[in-house]
Design a protein around this motif. Structure first.
Motif, PDB file in Angstrom:
ATOM      1  N   LYS A 266      -2.848   7.067 -11.950  1.00 47.58           N
ATOM      2  CA  LYS A 266      -3.859   7.255 -10.902  1.00 47.58           C
ATOM      3  C   LYS A 266      -4.872   6.123 -10.889  1.00 47.58           C
ATOM      4  CE  LYS A 266      -6.994  10.678  -8.940  1.00 47.58           C
ATOM      5  NZ  LYS A 266      -7.562  12.044  -9.064  1.00 47.58           N
ATOM      6  N   ALA A 267      -5.434   5.795 -12.064  1.00 45.07           N
ATOM      7  CA  ALA A 267      -6.443   4.732 -12.115  1.00 45.07           C
ATOM      8  C   ALA A 267      -5.835   3.389 -11.746  1.00 45.07           C
ATOM      9  CB  ALA A 267      -7.054   4.667 -13.513  1.00 45.07           C
ATOM     10  N   PHE A 268      -4.606   3.136 -12.181  1.00 39.82           N
ATOM     11  CA  PHE A 268      -3.907   1.887 -11.849  1.00 39.82           C
ATOM     12  C   PHE A 268      -3.761   1.744 -10.335  1.00 39.82           C
ATOM     13  CE2 PHE A 268       0.026  -0.411 -10.929  1.00 39.82           C
ATOM     14  CZ  PHE A 268      -0.140  -1.574 -11.680  1.00 39.82           C
ATOM     15  N   SER A 269      -3.284   2.805  -9.688  1.00 41.73           N
ATOM     16  CA  SER A 269      -3.077   2.743  -8.243  1.00 41.73           C
ATOM     17  C   SER A 269      -4.396   2.670  -7.485  1.00 41.73           C
ATOM     18  CB  SER A 269      -2.258   3.951  -7.770  1.00 41.73           C
ATOM     19  OG  SER A 269      -2.868   5.158  -8.164  1.00 41.73           O
ATOM     20  N   GLU A 270      -5.443   3.349  -7.988  1.00 41.57           N
ATOM     21  CA  GLU A 270      -6.756   3.268  -7.340  1.00 41.57           C
ATOM     22  C   GLU A 270      -7.253   1.820  -7.323  1.00 41.57           C
ATOM     23  OE1 GLU A 270      -8.795   7.615  -8.374  1.00 41.57           O
ATOM     24  OE2 GLU A 270      -9.049   5.909  -9.734  1.00 41.57           O
ATOM     25  N   ALA A 271      -7.156   1.164  -8.477  1.00 44.57           N
ATOM     26  CA  ALA A 271      -7.640  -0.214  -8.567  1.00 44.57           C
ATOM     27  C   ALA A 271      -6.878  -1.129  -7.630  1.00 44.57           C
ATOM     28  CB  ALA A 271      -7.525  -0.714 -10.012  1.00 44.57           C
ATOM     29  N   LEU A 272      -5.563  -0.970  -7.555  1.00 42.35           N
ATOM     30  CA  LEU A 272      -4.771  -1.870  -6.718  1.00 42.35           C
ATOM     31  C   LEU A 272      -4.882  -1.543  -5.233  1.00 42.35           C
ATOM     32  CD1 LEU A 272      -1.499  -2.671  -8.681  1.00 42.35           C
ATOM     33  CD2 LEU A 272      -3.316  -4.216  -7.977  1.00 42.35           C
ATOM     34  N   ILE A 273      -5.066  -0.289  -4.890  1.00 47.78           N
ATOM     35  CA  ILE A 273      -5.264   0.049  -3.469  1.00 47.78           C
ATOM     36  C   ILE A 273      -6.527  -0.633  -2.952  1.00 47.78           C
ATOM     37  CG2 ILE A 273      -5.909   1.920  -1.889  1.00 47.78           C
ATOM     38  CD1 ILE A 273      -3.981   3.725  -3.457  1.00 47.78           C
ATOM     39  N   VAL A 274      -7.611  -0.490  -3.707  1.00 46.89           N
ATOM     40  CA  VAL A 274      -8.857  -1.163  -3.327  1.00 46.89           C
ATOM     41  C   VAL A 274      -8.657  -2.675  -3.357  1.00 46.89           C
ATOM     42  CG1 VAL A 274     -11.273  -1.538  -3.932  1.00 46.89           C
ATOM     43  CG2 VAL A 274     -10.266   0.735  -4.178  1.00 46.89           C
ATOM     44  N   GLY A 275      -7.963  -3.168  -4.391  1.00 51.55           N
ATOM     45  CA  GLY A 275      -7.760  -4.607  -4.534  1.00 51.55           C
ATOM     46  C   GLY A 275      -6.952  -5.214  -3.410  1.00 51.55           C
ATOM     47  N   VAL A 276      -5.909  -4.521  -2.966  1.00 45.62           N
ATOM     48  CA  VAL A 276      -5.084  -5.048  -1.868  1.00 45.62           C
ATOM     49  C   VAL A 276      -5.906  -5.139  -0.585  1.00 45.62           C
ATOM     50  CG1 VAL A 276      -3.147  -4.485  -0.340  1.00 45.62           C
ATOM     51  CG2 VAL A 276      -2.858  -4.360  -2.819  1.00 45.62           C
ATOM     52  N   LEU A 277      -6.698  -4.111  -0.314  1.00 44.87           N
ATOM     53  CA  LEU A 277      -7.530  -4.136   0.895  1.00 44.87           C
ATOM     54  C   LEU A 277      -8.565  -5.262   0.825  1.00 44.87           C
ATOM     55  CD1 LEU A 277      -8.122  -0.288   1.345  1.00 44.87           C
ATOM     56  CD2 LEU A 277      -6.583  -1.762   2.673  1.00 44.87           C
ATOM     57  N   VAL A 278      -9.242  -5.362  -0.307  1.00 43.73           N
ATOM     58  CA  VAL A 278     -10.253  -6.407  -0.469  1.00 43.73           C
ATOM     59  C   VAL A 278      -9.598  -7.788  -0.494  1.00 43.73           C
ATOM     60  CG1 VAL A 278     -12.033  -7.325  -2.000  1.00 43.73           C
ATOM     61  CG2 VAL A 278     -11.839  -4.869  -1.669  1.00 43.73           C
ATOM     62  N   GLY A 279      -8.441  -7.911  -1.155  1.00 44.92           N
ATOM     63  CA  GLY A 279      -7.759  -9.200  -1.239  1.00 44.92           C
ATOM     64  C   GLY A 279      -7.257  -9.691   0.107  1.00 44.92           C
TER      65      GLY A 279
ATOM     66  N   LEU B  19       0.821  -1.215   0.000  1.00 41.80           N
ATOM     67  CA  LEU B  19       0.000   0.000   0.000  1.00 41.80           C
ATOM     68  C   LEU B  19       0.856   1.267   0.000  1.00 41.80           C
ATOM     69  CD1 LEU B  19      -2.863  -0.991   2.467  1.00 41.80           C
ATOM     70  CD2 LEU B  19      -3.090  -0.487   0.020  1.00 41.80           C
ATOM     71  N   LEU B  20       2.014   1.233   0.666  1.00 45.00           N
ATOM     72  CA  LEU B  20       2.896   2.403   0.667  1.00 45.00           C
ATOM     73  C   LEU B  20       3.328   2.761  -0.753  1.00 45.00           C
ATOM     74  CD1 LEU B  20       5.174   1.745   3.789  1.00 45.00           C
ATOM     75  CD2 LEU B  20       3.458   3.537   3.517  1.00 45.00           C
ATOM     76  N   VAL B  21       3.687   1.737  -1.533  1.00 43.45           N
ATOM     77  CA  VAL B  21       4.092   1.969  -2.921  1.00 43.45           C
ATOM     78  C   VAL B  21       2.919   2.511  -3.738  1.00 43.45           C
ATOM     79  CG1 VAL B  21       4.958   0.878  -5.017  1.00 43.45           C
ATOM     80  CG2 VAL B  21       5.875   0.203  -2.792  1.00 43.45           C
ATOM     81  N   LEU B  22       1.738   1.906  -3.555  1.00 41.59           N
ATOM     82  CA  LEU B  22       0.571   2.308  -4.334  1.00 41.59           C
ATOM     83  C   LEU B  22       0.103   3.717  -3.983  1.00 41.59           C
ATOM     84  CD1 LEU B  22      -1.412  -1.047  -4.234  1.00 41.59           C
ATOM     85  CD2 LEU B  22      -0.147  -0.085  -6.160  1.00 41.59           C
ATOM     86  N   VAL B  23       0.171   4.075  -2.716  1.00 39.57           N
ATOM     87  CA  VAL B  23      -0.205   5.438  -2.313  1.00 39.57           C
ATOM     88  C   VAL B  23       0.763   6.450  -2.924  1.00 39.57           C
ATOM     89  CG1 VAL B  23      -0.371   7.017  -0.354  1.00 39.57           C
ATOM     90  CG2 VAL B  23      -1.397   4.740  -0.209  1.00 39.57           C
ATOM     91  N   ALA B  24       2.062   6.098  -2.950  1.00 42.22           N
ATOM     92  CA  ALA B  24       3.045   6.977  -3.582  1.00 42.22           C
ATOM     93  C   ALA B  24       2.735   7.141  -5.072  1.00 42.22           C
ATOM     94  CB  ALA B  24       4.453   6.418  -3.387  1.00 42.22           C
ATOM     95  N   LEU B  25       2.375   6.049  -5.743  1.00 42.59           N
ATOM     96  CA  LEU B  25       1.996   6.127  -7.161  1.00 42.59           C
ATOM     97  C   LEU B  25       0.761   6.999  -7.357  1.00 42.59           C
ATOM     98  CD1 LEU B  25       2.464   2.500  -8.574  1.00 42.59           C
ATOM     99  CD2 LEU B  25       3.691   4.560  -9.255  1.00 42.59           C
ATOM    100  N   PHE B  26      -0.204   6.868  -6.438  1.00 46.66           N
ATOM    101  CA  PHE B  26      -1.449   7.628  -6.557  1.00 46.66           C
ATOM    102  C   PHE B  26      -1.185   9.133  -6.498  1.00 46.66           C
ATOM    103  CE2 PHE B  26      -5.111   9.747  -4.630  1.00 46.66           C
ATOM    104  CZ  PHE B  26      -6.130   9.350  -5.480  1.00 46.66           C
TER     105      PHE B  26
END
Length: 307
Positions: free
Chosen positions: A260-273, A245-252
């Protein structure tokens, strides 16, 4: 905290969280059927324009100029260097498809007289439809191969539980994109495919520990066994999720509009996963009445050497 000291009763909330998962999936499916996804130009078709300037181009100013001219949904990004810009715009009823690229160029040239037009390409909706169908096939193929791997790696019950969790993660993420009408393009599709791999990896770590616990403990209650296994993997799960999440938030925040859209999808995905690897997988195992007999190692057959 050592695993001997940690004894959080994660399974106490499995039933209400299982109902929450069912509700999320049902709502997501309804949203996908009724609202659909806000497909980007990769899927709907449109016009691509590449321009070059003798000086570095400010993307924010370019987006503002296009928005003022009625092209607020244009995708703008640098093209190889800060002096070249790639602009993608959706078709407009008020402008002919073969002229829209030149209209966009005129808008940009009004603010930068030295701008040079390098390329104009039009991609029809038929290409976008083919790309959408092939992308869906790729996603289903990835899920199917994941199920086969887990099936042979563990047991058929774990195979079913893990793939249900994968479907849960993908559908919930797509449902959120449908609800908020975030643009869905090839970048987001790549994020969804990456999510499948991430979620599977997390589920396998939990499943591996559950299998070892069933084989090695004297405990006979499946709830207690699975709860102990989840406790043992929790530190690893939290550390992996937080660092990702630290990497994805930095990307966002710093990756620009393209990421932005890539990081949004993966931030939600990591939490849900992370959630599904614990509660969706375990709930499916309980529904399938997993017990110690599912993990017994078969005794090798003795060969009768008598002639």
């Amino acid at each position: 905290m050592s695993k001997e000291e940690r004894n959080i009763n994660f399974m106490a909330a499995r039933k209400p969280l299982g109902m929450l998962s069912i509700a999320l999936v049902v709502i997501s499916v309804i949203l996908l059927v009724t609202r659909g996804l806000n497909l980007g130009l990769d899927f709907t078709g449109g016009t691509t324009i590449v321009v070059k300037s003798p000086v570095d181009v400010e993307l924010s100013q370019t987006r503002a100029d296009l928005a003022e001219a009625g092209f607020g949904d244009a995708v703008v990004q640098h093209y190889g260097s800060p002096k070249e810009v790639n602009i993608r715009v959706a078709p407009k009823d008020s402008v002919d498809a073969d002229k829209i690229g030149y209209v966009v160029f005129d808008v940009l040239k009004a603010g930068n007289g030295d701008l040079e037009l390098l390329k104009v390409e039009f991609v029809g909706p038929q290409v976008g439809d083919e790309l959408r169908d092939e992308s869906g096939t790729a996603m289903l193929l990835a899920l199917g191969l994941m199920m086969l791997y887990v099936w042979f790696r563990f047991s058929n019950k774990f195979g079913v539980a893990t793939v249900v969790a994968l479907f849960h993660d993908v559908i919930v993420v797509l449902g959120l994109f449908s609800l908020l009408q975030w643009p869905f393009d090839l970048t987001v599709l790549a994020a969804v495919l990456a999510l499948i791999g991430y979620s599977l990896n997390d589920s396998i770590v939990v499943a591996d520990r559950i299998r070892d616990e069933f084989r090695n403990t004297r405990e006979t209650d499946p709830v207690a066994i699975i709860n102990g296994a989840v406790n043992q993997t929790m530190t690893r799960t939290i550390n992996t999720s937080l660092t990702t999440l630290l990497v994805l938030v930095a990307l966002f925040f710093f990756g620009g509009e393209v990421m932005k859209a890539f990081s949004e999808a993966l931030i939600v995905g990591v939490l849900v996963g992370t959630y599904s690897s614990i509660y969706v997988v375990t709930n499916i195992l309980f529904m399938m009445k997993v017990d110690k007999e599912d993990f017994l190692i078969p005794e090798p057959e003795e060969l009768d050497e008598t002639p």
